[in-house]
Design an enzyme around this catalytic site. Sequence first.
Site, PDB file in Angstrom:
ATOM      1  N   THR A  94      49.132 -22.712 -50.294  1.00 14.21           N
ATOM      2  CA  THR A  94      48.156 -23.770 -50.448  1.00 14.21           C
ATOM      3  C   THR A  94      48.392 -24.976 -49.726  1.00 14.21           C
ATOM      4  O   THR A  94      49.454 -24.940 -48.909  1.00 14.21           O
ATOM      5  CB  THR A  94      48.390 -24.066 -52.155  1.00 14.21           C
ATOM      6  OG1 THR A  94      49.536 -24.281 -52.611  1.00 14.21           O
ATOM      7  CG2 THR A  94      47.716 -22.657 -52.946  1.00 14.21           C
ATOM      8  N   HIS A  95      48.142 -26.164 -50.064  1.00 10.54           N
ATOM      9  CA  HIS A  95      48.056 -27.252 -49.256  1.00 10.54           C
ATOM     10  C   HIS A  95      49.669 -27.660 -49.170  1.00 10.54           C
ATOM     11  O   HIS A  95      50.565 -27.810 -49.827  1.00 10.54           O
ATOM     12  CB  HIS A  95      47.538 -28.349 -50.215  1.00 10.54           C
ATOM     13  CG  HIS A  95      47.943 -28.703 -51.353  1.00 10.54           C
ATOM     14  ND1 HIS A  95      49.156 -29.747 -51.525  1.00 10.54           N
ATOM     15  CD2 HIS A  95      47.876 -28.796 -52.478  1.00 10.54           C
ATOM     16  CE1 HIS A  95      49.522 -30.094 -52.598  1.00 10.54           C
ATOM     17  NE2 HIS A  95      48.862 -29.238 -53.444  1.00 10.54           N
ATOM     18  N   ASP A  96      49.898 -28.106 -47.873  1.00 13.20           N
ATOM     19  CA  ASP A  96      51.083 -28.672 -47.445  1.00 13.20           C
ATOM     20  C   ASP A  96      52.212 -27.928 -47.599  1.00 13.20           C
ATOM     21  O   ASP A  96      53.642 -28.467 -47.210  1.00 13.20           O
ATOM     22  CB  ASP A  96      51.387 -30.000 -48.099  1.00 13.20           C
ATOM     23  CG  ASP A  96      50.032 -30.899 -48.248  1.00 13.20           C
ATOM     24  OD1 ASP A  96      49.983 -31.373 -47.057  1.00 13.20           O
ATOM     25  OD2 ASP A  96      49.683 -31.488 -49.186  1.00 13.20           O
ATOM     26  N   GLY A 122      53.119 -27.923 -51.194  1.00 13.10           N
ATOM     27  CA  GLY A 122      54.131 -28.529 -50.750  1.00 13.10           C
ATOM     28  C   GLY A 122      55.333 -27.892 -50.814  1.00 13.10           C
ATOM     29  O   GLY A 122      56.712 -28.405 -50.528  1.00 13.10           O
TER      30      GLY A 122
END
Length: 221
Positions: free
Chosen positions: A139-141, A159
Amino acid sequence: MTREPLLLVGAGGLAREVLAAIRSGDRWEPVGLLDDRPSAAGDEVDGLRVLGGTALVHDHPATKVVVCVANAHRPDGRRSLVRRLGLPPERYATVVHPHASLAPGVELGAGTVLLAGVVITTPLRVGSHVLAMPQVLLTHDDEVSDFVTMAGRASLAGGVRVGEAAYIGSGALIREGVSVGAEAVIGMGAVVLNDVPPGQTWAGVPARPLSTVSTPRLEAL
């Protein structure tokens, strides 16, 4: 579309999965397998012949290569083998199953393999020689370093940072913002809520360290 010839290094179960992914697409034409085990010479894996040992990779300079080696007990194995082969990055193929879902802008390093059902939800860069088995979620980052292995259904929240040659076991869940150190091993079904130091093995719900001893390296197939 003309298919590009491809050699698979390793002739075990992972090679069968990668071969199936290759045959599901239209980019690569598998021409053989290479494996250093004497007992493997001349064998066939799902109709593809083992041509001989890994040294033969240098006899096919125009053929791309993908390394099909992964082992939770030896998370550094793929890195050791790639270093021993000594090939430039441009010799390595990137294999993506047609049923993987990648957001526009995702960048994949040389030699990386994404099997069926892998999902990457936002633009990010995945390192070289990374293996993502079926239904892995990024997922994101997220930051995934070179030679990382993520077994089936492993999920990284936003993250998450995964260090080089780490191994994430089947069904493991990594909490948002957590770091997993280089050559660390995360056990099957673990729920990781805290940073994992390099070289440690963590398992359980919530995950806890099982060992602070670095895992052994693999010097050959």
